[in-house]
Write a protein that holds these residues in place. Structure first.
Motif, PDB file in Angstrom:
ATOM      1  N   ARG A   8     -13.318  25.092  91.884  1.00 32.63           N
ATOM      2  CA  ARG A   8     -12.683  23.974  92.559  1.00 32.63           C
ATOM      3  C   ARG A   8     -13.015  24.030  94.038  1.00 32.63           C
ATOM      4  N   LEU A   9     -12.989  22.899  94.686  1.00 32.47           N
ATOM      5  CA  LEU A   9     -13.223  22.854  96.119  1.00 32.47           C
ATOM      6  C   LEU A   9     -12.096  23.592  96.829  1.00 32.47           C
ATOM      7  N   GLY A  10     -12.459  24.528  97.703  1.00 35.47           N
ATOM      8  CA  GLY A  10     -11.462  25.321  98.385  1.00 35.47           C
ATOM      9  C   GLY A  10     -11.022  26.543  97.615  1.00 35.47           C
ATOM     10  N   GLY A  11     -11.627  26.785  96.454  1.00 32.28           N
ATOM     11  CA  GLY A  11     -11.277  27.946  95.650  1.00 32.28           C
ATOM     12  C   GLY A  11     -12.518  28.665  95.181  1.00 32.28           C
ATOM     13  N   PRO A  12     -12.352  29.803  94.518  1.00 31.51           N
ATOM     14  CA  PRO A  12     -13.504  30.582  94.065  1.00 31.51           C
ATOM     15  C   PRO A  12     -14.188  29.942  92.865  1.00 31.51           C
ATOM     16  N   SER A  13     -15.429  30.307  92.658  1.00 28.58           N
ATOM     17  CA  SER A  13     -16.122  29.917  91.443  1.00 28.58           C
ATOM     18  C   SER A  13     -15.568  30.721  90.282  1.00 28.58           C
ATOM     19  N   THR A  14     -15.244  30.040  89.186  1.00 31.33           N
ATOM     20  CA  THR A  14     -14.753  30.729  87.995  1.00 31.33           C
ATOM     21  C   THR A  14     -15.775  30.692  86.866  1.00 31.33           C
ATOM     22  N   GLY A  15     -16.867  29.949  87.056  1.00 29.25           N
ATOM     23  CA  GLY A  15     -17.898  29.837  86.041  1.00 29.25           C
ATOM     24  C   GLY A  15     -19.002  30.863  86.248  1.00 29.25           C
ATOM     25  N   SER A  16     -19.663  31.223  85.169  1.00 32.99           N
ATOM     26  CA  SER A  16     -20.780  32.158  85.236  1.00 32.99           C
ATOM     27  C   SER A  16     -22.004  31.450  85.820  1.00 32.99           C
ATOM     28  N   PRO A  17     -23.004  32.214  86.268  1.00 35.43           N
ATOM     29  CA  PRO A  17     -24.256  31.577  86.701  1.00 35.43           C
ATOM     30  C   PRO A  17     -24.851  30.678  85.623  1.00 35.43           C
ATOM     31  N   ALA A  18     -24.726  31.105  84.357  1.00 38.54           N
ATOM     32  CA  ALA A  18     -25.261  30.289  83.266  1.00 38.54           C
ATOM     33  C   ALA A  18     -24.510  28.965  83.142  1.00 38.54           C
ATOM     34  N   ALA A  19     -23.200  28.990  83.427  1.00 39.74           N
ATOM     35  CA  ALA A  19     -22.423  27.745  83.366  1.00 39.74           C
ATOM     36  C   ALA A  19     -22.852  26.787  84.476  1.00 39.74           C
ATOM     37  N   TRP A  20     -23.077  27.319  85.676  1.00 46.21           N
ATOM     38  CA  TRP A  20     -23.560  26.471  86.766  1.00 46.21           C
ATOM     39  C   TRP A  20     -24.941  25.908  86.439  1.00 46.21           C
ATOM     40  N   ALA A  21     -25.784  26.739  85.824  1.00 44.08           N
ATOM     41  CA  ALA A  21     -27.118  26.266  85.440  1.00 44.08           C
ATOM     42  C   ALA A  21     -27.027  25.185  84.361  1.00 44.08           C
ATOM     43  N   ALA A  22     -26.095  25.359  83.424  1.00 41.07           N
ATOM     44  CA  ALA A  22     -25.908  24.346  82.385  1.00 41.07           C
ATOM     45  C   ALA A  22     -25.468  23.023  83.001  1.00 41.07           C
ATOM     46  N   ALA A  23     -24.625  23.098  84.018  1.00 41.55           N
ATOM     47  CA  ALA A  23     -24.219  21.882  84.718  1.00 41.55           C
ATOM     48  C   ALA A  23     -25.423  21.239  85.388  1.00 41.55           C
ATOM     49  N   GLY A  24     -26.280  22.063  86.007  1.00 45.35           N
ATOM     50  CA  GLY A  24     -27.495  21.530  86.609  1.00 45.35           C
ATOM     51  C   GLY A  24     -28.383  20.837  85.596  1.00 45.35           C
ATOM     52  N   ALA A  25     -28.503  21.416  84.401  1.00 47.04           N
ATOM     53  CA  ALA A  25     -29.323  20.805  83.349  1.00 47.04           C
ATOM     54  C   ALA A  25     -28.731  19.474  82.900  1.00 47.04           C
ATOM     55  N   ALA A  26     -27.400  19.394  82.806  1.00 46.01           N
ATOM     56  CA  ALA A  26     -26.758  18.135  82.418  1.00 46.01           C
ATOM     57  C   ALA A  26     -26.973  17.068  83.479  1.00 46.01           C
ATOM     58  N   ILE A  27     -26.896  17.463  84.753  1.00 48.81           N
ATOM     59  CA  ILE A  27     -27.130  16.505  85.835  1.00 48.81           C
ATOM     60  C   ILE A  27     -28.558  15.984  85.776  1.00 48.81           C
ATOM     61  N   ARG A  28     -29.510  16.872  85.501  1.00 44.99           N
ATOM     62  CA  ARG A  28     -30.910  16.443  85.397  1.00 44.99           C
ATOM     63  C   ARG A  28     -31.091  15.460  84.228  1.00 44.99           C
ATOM     64  N   LYS A  29     -30.428  15.719  83.116  1.00 42.26           N
ATOM     65  CA  LYS A  29     -30.519  14.817  81.966  1.00 42.26           C
ATOM     66  C   LYS A  29     -30.006  13.428  82.334  1.00 42.26           C
ATOM     67  N   LEU A  30     -28.919  13.382  83.100  1.00 45.02           N
ATOM     68  CA  LEU A  30     -28.399  12.097  83.563  1.00 45.02           C
ATOM     69  C   LEU A  30     -29.402  11.401  84.468  1.00 45.02           C
ATOM     70  N   HIS A  31     -29.962  12.141  85.405  1.00 44.97           N
ATOM     71  CA  HIS A  31     -30.899  11.546  86.367  1.00 44.97           C
ATOM     72  C   HIS A  31     -32.190  11.067  85.716  1.00 44.97           C
ATOM     73  N   ASP A  32     -32.554  11.653  84.585  1.00 42.95           N
ATOM     74  CA  ASP A  32     -33.773  11.249  83.880  1.00 42.95           C
ATOM     75  C   ASP A  32     -33.545  10.072  82.940  1.00 42.95           C
ATOM     76  N   ALA A  33     -32.306   9.648  82.778  1.00 43.08           N
ATOM     77  CA  ALA A  33     -31.989   8.563  81.843  1.00 43.08           C
ATOM     78  C   ALA A  33     -32.430   7.215  82.402  1.00 43.08           C
ATOM     79  N   PRO A  34     -32.577   6.218  81.542  1.00 41.78           N
ATOM     80  CA  PRO A  34     -32.888   4.865  82.034  1.00 41.78           C
ATOM     81  C   PRO A  34     -31.858   4.390  83.047  1.00 41.78           C
ATOM     82  N   LEU A  35     -32.319   3.639  84.032  1.00 41.07           N
ATOM     83  CA  LEU A  35     -31.430   3.185  85.090  1.00 41.07           C
ATOM     84  C   LEU A  35     -30.353   2.256  84.547  1.00 41.07           C
ATOM     85  N   PRO A  36     -29.112   2.417  84.999  1.00 39.80           N
ATOM     86  CA  PRO A  36     -28.049   1.485  84.612  1.00 39.80           C
ATOM     87  C   PRO A  36     -28.207   0.178  85.386  1.00 39.80           C
ATOM     88  N   PRO A  37     -27.479  -0.863  85.002  1.00 38.98           N
ATOM     89  CA  PRO A  37     -27.667  -2.171  85.652  1.00 38.98           C
ATOM     90  C   PRO A  37     -27.097  -2.261  87.059  1.00 38.98           C
TER      91      PRO A  37
END
Length: 248
Positions: free
Chosen positions: A69-98
Motif C-alpha cells: 500500500r502507499l505509505g506502507g511496506p511491500s507485502t508481495g514477493s518479487p514474483a508477485a510484483w513481476a506478475a503484476a508487471g506482466a498483467a500490465i503489459r498484457k493490458l497495454h498490448d490489447a486493442p485500443l479502447p474507444p
C-alpha cells in the motif's frame, strides 16, 4: 449479519462493502459507464459485475490481497510484483479502447494543468517553492509524445490484487482508456521505487526510467491539494509529499 464497511468516501464518489459485494456510488454516471465498458474489454482479470443501475455499480469481491500500500511496506514477493508487471503489459498490448482515459491528456493540457497546480501549491502555502520547482523540472520529461495504449488510468497499488504470485484482478477502471502506458507503470510503483525492477522484469519491455520518475512527480504534484481537500493525507510517511521530497 454483515456490516456495511465504508471503503472510501468523498464528495465525488463512495465505495461500500457488504460481505463479498462492493457498491460503488458515483455522482458522475459517465465514470460508471467507462468502468463497466473497460472491464468488459480488458484482457486481465477484473471483478464480476453483479448489476448496474443509475449512479450505482455492484461488483463481486476479488480473492487475494494487494502487494502493498502507499505509505506502507511491500507485502508481495518479487514474483508477485513481476506478475503484476506482466498483467500490465498484457493490458497495454490489447486493442485500443474507444475512449481517451485519464492517462491520455494531451501534452499541452497536462502542462497547463501542472503549471496551474504548481502555482496554487506555492501560493496557498501547501508546499515549499523549492520543492515544487524541482519536481516541476523533473516532471518535464513526461511531457512528450507517446504511443497510446489501453491504460487503466488510475493503477494505484491498492487496485491490483494477487494471490501468492498470481494476479487475481484489477479494480477501479473509471479512468481507463487510451493513454500513456508509462503513466500506469509509474502510478503502480508510486512510493515503491524499490519494486520497479521487479515490475519491469514482468513487464518485459525497455522503458525510459526518467519518464517514469517524471510521472511520479506529475501525479504527486497534481494530487496533493485534492487529497488534502478530500480528507486524505498526502503528507503521511511514504505518500505523495515524501515522493516529491525524494526527487530533491
Amino acid at each position: 449479519m454483515d456490516e456495511v464497511e465504508v471503503v472510501v468516501a468523498h464528495s465525488e464518489r463512495a465505495t461500500l462493502r457488504v460481505g463479498d459485494v462492493f457498491l460503488k456510488v458515483d455522482a458522475d454516471q459517465a465514470r460508471i459507464d467507462v468502468e463497466v465498458e473497460a472491464m468488459s474489454l480488458a484482457p486481465v482479470p477484473t471483478p464480476e459485475v453483479l448489476w448496474c443501475k443509475p449512479h450505482v455499480l455492484a461488483v463481486a469481491a476479488l480473492p487475494g490481497t494487494t502487494v502493498g500500500r502507499l505509505g506502507g511496506p511491500s507485502t508481495g514477493s518479487p514474483a508477485a510484483w513481476a506478475a503484476a508487471g506482466a498483467a500490465i503489459r498484457k493490458l497495454h498490448d490489447a486493442p485500443l479502447p474507444p475512449r481517451t482515459g485519464g492517462a491520455g491528456r494531451s501534452v499541452a493540457e497536462l502542462a497547463a494543468e501542472l503549471d496551474d497546480e504548481c502555482a496554487s501549491l506555492v501560493t496557498n502555502g501547501l508546499l515549499p517553492a523549492g520543492l515544487v520547482t524541482r519536481n516541476r523540472r523533473v516532471a518535464e520529461a513526461a511531457l512528450r509524445p507517446w504511443t497510446a495504449a489501453f491504460t487503466h488510468g488510475d493503477l494505484q497499488i491498492a487496485h491490483v490484487f494477487v494471490d501468492g504470485d498470481e494476479v487475481t484482478g484489477i479494480i477501479d477502471w473509471s479512468e481507463a482508456g487510451r493513454g500513456d502506458p508509462l503513466y500506469d507503470l509509474a502510478t503502480f510503483t508510486l512510493g515503491h521505487e524499490e519494486q520497479l525492477d521487479d515490475v519491469l522484469a514482468g513487464y518485459g519491455a525497455d522503458v525510459d526510467l526518467d519518464v517514469i520518475r517524471a510521472w511520479w512527480s506529475v501525479r504527486s504534484l497534481l494530487a496533493v491539494r485534492w487529497l488534502s481537500e478530500h480528507g486524505f493525507d498526502p503528507f503521511a510517511p511514504g505518500c505523495e509529499v515524501d515522493v516529491l521530497r525524494s526527487r530533491m
